[in-house]
Write a protein that holds these residues in place. Sequence first.
Motif, PDB file in Angstrom:
ATOM      1  N   PHE A 136      17.147 -17.075   4.966  1.00 19.79           N
ATOM      2  CA  PHE A 136      18.177 -16.660   4.007  1.00 19.79           C
ATOM      3  C   PHE A 136      19.121 -15.620   4.607  1.00 19.79           C
ATOM      4  O   PHE A 136      19.341 -14.541   4.052  1.00 19.79           O
ATOM      5  N   THR A 196      23.057 -18.538  -2.554  1.00 18.92           N
ATOM      6  CA  THR A 196      21.606 -18.691  -2.371  1.00 18.92           C
ATOM      7  C   THR A 196      21.064 -17.518  -1.551  1.00 18.92           C
ATOM      8  O   THR A 196      19.995 -16.970  -1.837  1.00 18.92           O
ATOM      9  N   LYS A 229      21.646 -14.159  -3.706  1.00 17.41           N
ATOM     10  CA  LYS A 229      20.763 -14.064  -4.870  1.00 17.41           C
ATOM     11  C   LYS A 229      19.502 -13.283  -4.535  1.00 17.41           C
ATOM     12  O   LYS A 229      18.963 -12.552  -5.370  1.00 17.41           O
TER      13      LYS A 229
END
Length: 204
Positions: free
Chosen positions: A75, A99, A102
């Motif tokens: 991520f 994504t 978040k």
Amino acid sequence: MRKITLLFILFFSISCSQKRLNREADNTTYTDSINKELAESLIESNFLEFADSSKYDFLKHKLINSFDIYDDNIFKLAHIDAEELAEFNFGFFIPALNTILKKRNFKLSVLLAEDYEITHNIIINGDKIRLYTDKDLKNETFWDTGSRNFFKKVNELIYNKGLNEKFYLLYEGNDLHAILLSQNQFKIIEQKYKSNKNDLPYLP
């Protein structure tokens, strides 16, 4: 005498080849050792802080053994494509950015200004910015300018949120990526790619 000379040349050639192979092996071992040290430093800098916990050991193994910083499950990285960004196709990459963000309790909202076709303005989280100018279009630099202006604004918003990371860019054109790093993480990666500038992240 001729046979002795040929044997000497053959022996000398084999000896030189062996020494070269030994040097190459030593260099490879040294490089592997440095890469592992840098990977371990990255891990200590919380590079895997937001990684998929179910894949943590696997991601750590890849990082240490092959310096793989690009796995989606970390991520950190998103494919942007400068052309898509410059043509206002934000749906291509905003979901991937969100994504990643978040995980940091942050979200990007990108809208087109009503007159965007004339002004090239967009609205990021309520703030209007000009993605690029008519001069950038004429000079055909708007892919690069647009990407830099976009991520400069995003980094400003991230900073105002109190996060200690910022987006660095990787590559350019259709291969443009963005990677979210702390300053310390960037410095470690910079050491890894100091002799290969093409793979070095850069600030927008």
